[in-house]
Motif scaffolding. Sequence first.
Motif, PDB file in Angstrom:
ATOM      1  N   LEU A 154       0.824  -1.213   0.000  1.00 53.73           N
ATOM      2  CA  LEU A 154       0.000   0.000   0.000  1.00 53.73           C
ATOM      3  C   LEU A 154       0.855   1.259   0.000  1.00 53.73           C
ATOM      4  N   GLN A 155       1.966   1.228   0.701  1.00 54.60           N
ATOM      5  CA  GLN A 155       2.844   2.393   0.748  1.00 54.60           C
ATOM      6  C   GLN A 155       3.424   2.680  -0.635  1.00 54.60           C
ATOM      7  N   ALA A 156       3.695   1.619  -1.389  1.00 53.51           N
ATOM      8  CA  ALA A 156       4.197   1.806  -2.753  1.00 53.51           C
ATOM      9  C   ALA A 156       3.102   2.304  -3.686  1.00 53.51           C
ATOM     10  N   ARG A 157       1.886   1.820  -3.486  1.00 52.36           N
ATOM     11  CA  ARG A 157       0.765   2.204  -4.364  1.00 52.36           C
ATOM     12  C   ARG A 157       0.253   3.604  -4.077  1.00 52.36           C
ATOM     13  N   TYR A 158       0.416   4.079  -2.840  1.00 55.38           N
ATOM     14  CA  TYR A 158      -0.139   5.379  -2.443  1.00 55.38           C
ATOM     15  C   TYR A 158       0.970   6.255  -1.851  1.00 55.38           C
ATOM     16  N   PRO A 159       1.859   6.776  -2.689  1.00 56.74           N
ATOM     17  CA  PRO A 159       3.000   7.551  -2.168  1.00 56.74           C
ATOM     18  C   PRO A 159       2.588   8.857  -1.492  1.00 56.74           C
ATOM     19  N   ASP A 160       1.386   9.359  -1.773  1.00 55.05           N
ATOM     20  CA  ASP A 160       0.944  10.620  -1.157  1.00 55.05           C
ATOM     21  C   ASP A 160       0.324  10.413   0.229  1.00 55.05           C
ATOM     22  N   VAL A 161       0.152   9.165   0.630  1.00 53.69           N
ATOM     23  CA  VAL A 161      -0.415   8.866   1.949  1.00 53.69           C
ATOM     24  C   VAL A 161       0.722   8.732   2.961  1.00 53.69           C
ATOM     25  N   HIS A 162       0.517   9.290   4.146  1.00 53.36           N
ATOM     26  CA  HIS A 162       1.541   9.229   5.194  1.00 53.36           C
ATOM     27  C   HIS A 162       1.291   8.002   6.069  1.00 53.36           C
ATOM     28  N   PHE A 163       2.233   7.055   6.058  1.00 48.54           N
ATOM     29  CA  PHE A 163       2.177   5.865   6.905  1.00 48.54           C
ATOM     30  C   PHE A 163       3.124   6.074   8.083  1.00 48.54           C
ATOM     31  N   THR A 164       2.588   6.057   9.290  1.00 44.41           N
ATOM     32  CA  THR A 164       3.411   6.330  10.468  1.00 44.41           C
ATOM     33  C   THR A 164       4.053   5.080  11.046  1.00 44.41           C
ATOM     34  N   GLY A 165       3.548   3.887  10.697  1.00 43.13           N
ATOM     35  CA  GLY A 165       3.960   2.674  11.387  1.00 43.13           C
ATOM     36  C   GLY A 165       3.202   2.527  12.694  1.00 43.13           C
ATOM     37  N   MET A 166       3.603   1.558  13.484  1.00 51.19           N
ATOM     38  CA  MET A 166       2.916   1.257  14.732  1.00 51.19           C
ATOM     39  C   MET A 166       3.162   2.335  15.784  1.00 51.19           C
ATOM     40  N   LYS A 167       2.105   2.671  16.535  1.00 46.64           N
ATOM     41  CA  LYS A 167       2.221   3.583  17.670  1.00 46.64           C
ATOM     42  C   LYS A 167       1.507   2.964  18.862  1.00 46.64           C
ATOM     43  N   HIS A 168       1.989   3.287  20.060  1.00 49.48           N
ATOM     44  CA  HIS A 168       1.421   2.730  21.280  1.00 49.48           C
ATOM     45  C   HIS A 168       1.225   3.838  22.312  1.00 49.48           C
ATOM     46  N   GLY A 169       0.347   3.574  23.269  1.00 49.11           N
ATOM     47  CA  GLY A 169       0.215   4.420  24.444  1.00 49.11           C
ATOM     48  C   GLY A 169       0.036   5.896  24.133  1.00 49.11           C
ATOM     49  N   GLU A 170       0.852   6.708  24.787  1.00 48.56           N
ATOM     50  CA  GLU A 170       0.747   8.158  24.661  1.00 48.56           C
ATOM     51  C   GLU A 170       0.990   8.621  23.226  1.00 48.56           C
ATOM     52  N   ASP A 171       1.943   8.010  22.527  1.00 47.65           N
ATOM     53  CA  ASP A 171       2.194   8.387  21.126  1.00 47.65           C
ATOM     54  C   ASP A 171       0.961   8.134  20.273  1.00 47.65           C
ATOM     55  N   LEU A 172       0.292   7.015  20.496  1.00 43.34           N
ATOM     56  CA  LEU A 172      -0.920   6.704  19.739  1.00 43.34           C
ATOM     57  C   LEU A 172      -2.023   7.696  20.074  1.00 43.34           C
ATOM     58  N   ALA A 173      -2.189   7.993  21.355  1.00 41.46           N
ATOM     59  CA  ALA A 173      -3.243   8.922  21.772  1.00 41.46           C
ATOM     60  C   ALA A 173      -3.026  10.312  21.177  1.00 41.46           C
ATOM     61  N   ARG A 174      -1.766  10.762  21.141  1.00 43.96           N
ATOM     62  CA  ARG A 174      -1.484  12.079  20.547  1.00 43.96           C
ATOM     63  C   ARG A 174      -1.773  12.075  19.045  1.00 43.96           C
ATOM     64  N   ALA A 175      -1.482  10.954  18.391  1.00 45.20           N
ATOM     65  CA  ALA A 175      -1.748  10.867  16.953  1.00 45.20           C
ATOM     66  C   ALA A 175      -3.245  10.960  16.680  1.00 45.20           C
ATOM     67  N   TYR A 176      -4.035  10.209  17.430  1.00 43.88           N
ATOM     68  CA  TYR A 176      -5.488  10.285  17.268  1.00 43.88           C
ATOM     69  C   TYR A 176      -5.983  11.725  17.376  1.00 43.88           C
ATOM     70  N   ALA A 177      -5.512  12.416  18.406  1.00 39.34           N
ATOM     71  CA  ALA A 177      -6.027  13.751  18.701  1.00 39.34           C
ATOM     72  C   ALA A 177      -5.696  14.759  17.610  1.00 39.34           C
ATOM     73  N   GLU A 178      -4.734  14.446  16.746  1.00 42.57           N
ATOM     74  CA  GLU A 178      -4.399  15.359  15.641  1.00 42.57           C
ATOM     75  C   GLU A 178      -5.354  15.222  14.456  1.00 42.57           C
ATOM     76  N   ALA A 179      -6.136  14.172  14.406  1.00 40.70           N
ATOM     77  CA  ALA A 179      -7.010  13.936  13.254  1.00 40.70           C
ATOM     78  C   ALA A 179      -8.212  14.870  13.290  1.00 40.70           C
ATOM     79  N   ASP A 180      -8.694  15.193  12.103  1.00 38.62           N
ATOM     80  CA  ASP A 180      -9.956  15.929  11.970  1.00 38.62           C
ATOM     81  C   ASP A 180     -11.116  14.974  11.749  1.00 38.62           C
TER      82      ASP A 180
END
Length: 364
Positions: A221-247
């Motif tokens: 998917l990363q090769a097929r969609y170069p304009d999409v940002h793939f962050t990889g795995m996130k856990h705990g506080e890092d995951l929670a902060r990522a969620y909160a940035e979404a619209d």
Amino acid sequence: MPRLTIVTDAWHPQVNGVVRSIETTNRELQKMGVEVSMITPAPFRSAPMPTYPEIRLSLVTPSRIGRMLEEQQPDYIHIATEGPLGLMARRWCLKHKRAFSTTYHTRFPEYVAARLPVPLSWLYAYVRWFHNRGGGCMVATESLRRELAAQGLTNLSLWSRGIDTSLFYPREKTEKPFGLPRPIFMTVGRVAVEKNLPAFLDLDLPGSKVVVGDGPARADLQARYPDVHFTGMKHGEDLARAYAEADVFVFPSKTDTFGNTILEALASGVPVAGYPVTGPIDIIPSGSNAGAMDHNLQIACIAALQASPQAARRLAETYSWEAATQQFFDNVVEAKEQRRRRGLRQRFGIRPRDADSYQAPATE
């Protein structure tokens, strides 16, 4: 103190909703005063699952599982998965006439059929065979209960899920999260074929798309969609902060049985866009301003931009792990009672409605 053994093929290092649900329920059960023992893949040799090597299948014998159950001496047994450990535990329970409950966590037939040329009818026959001999099979939503009942599953009970609102909560958003322009359309979870990610990634949306997670389909998917940002795995506080940035949180899956990530997004104050299928339609009530659902996912995504972050948060706050765990344990207890009633009917030929009050005759 009641003793409960939970048998699960899904466990660390896997990262998915099944593992998180069992892990959190385990902690809540111990708070309730239940002594919990686990039988997981950890002590066993394993082999990679065909077509999905990140999931490993335990190489186990019935005798070893039997010894573990006998050593733990549980009052209740819950079999969480239909894999090798679940199969061996089920076999032991039936052989020794022990009550057990099960859970239908994932759409096992659809997931297997997506990878192997096996007819769905065969796979549902296996699911019926596996679950119907127990005292009760737990499902996450009412719509899934109706769907499985139509497939011939019996003794179905509801077990909802909860959310840690102290970890997942609305936070101040940055101007350009991940260095990307807003609005941010995000999805979180296992990057695998059953998650239907191209349905989201193919959309023509304003702003940016972000995928949080990892899995066997990520490289493709990363090769097929170069304009999409793939962050990889996130856990705990890092995951929670990522969620909160979404619209907008986008849930493109049509095969999930619940969608823990939906609750995590809602708790983060992020409206949800998805299809009107099991999971989203059960969590987000009709007419709710916490998100949008449509058979056209693009329409749902654009509509969700106008939904209310405050409504999303309020909805998440109605889901507690304490209530979900009490529901789980009530089902476990009821499954044992169902086994007792079934035994009375078979032994004495009594009618189902009389089993509650029946007293077996005294013996010398």
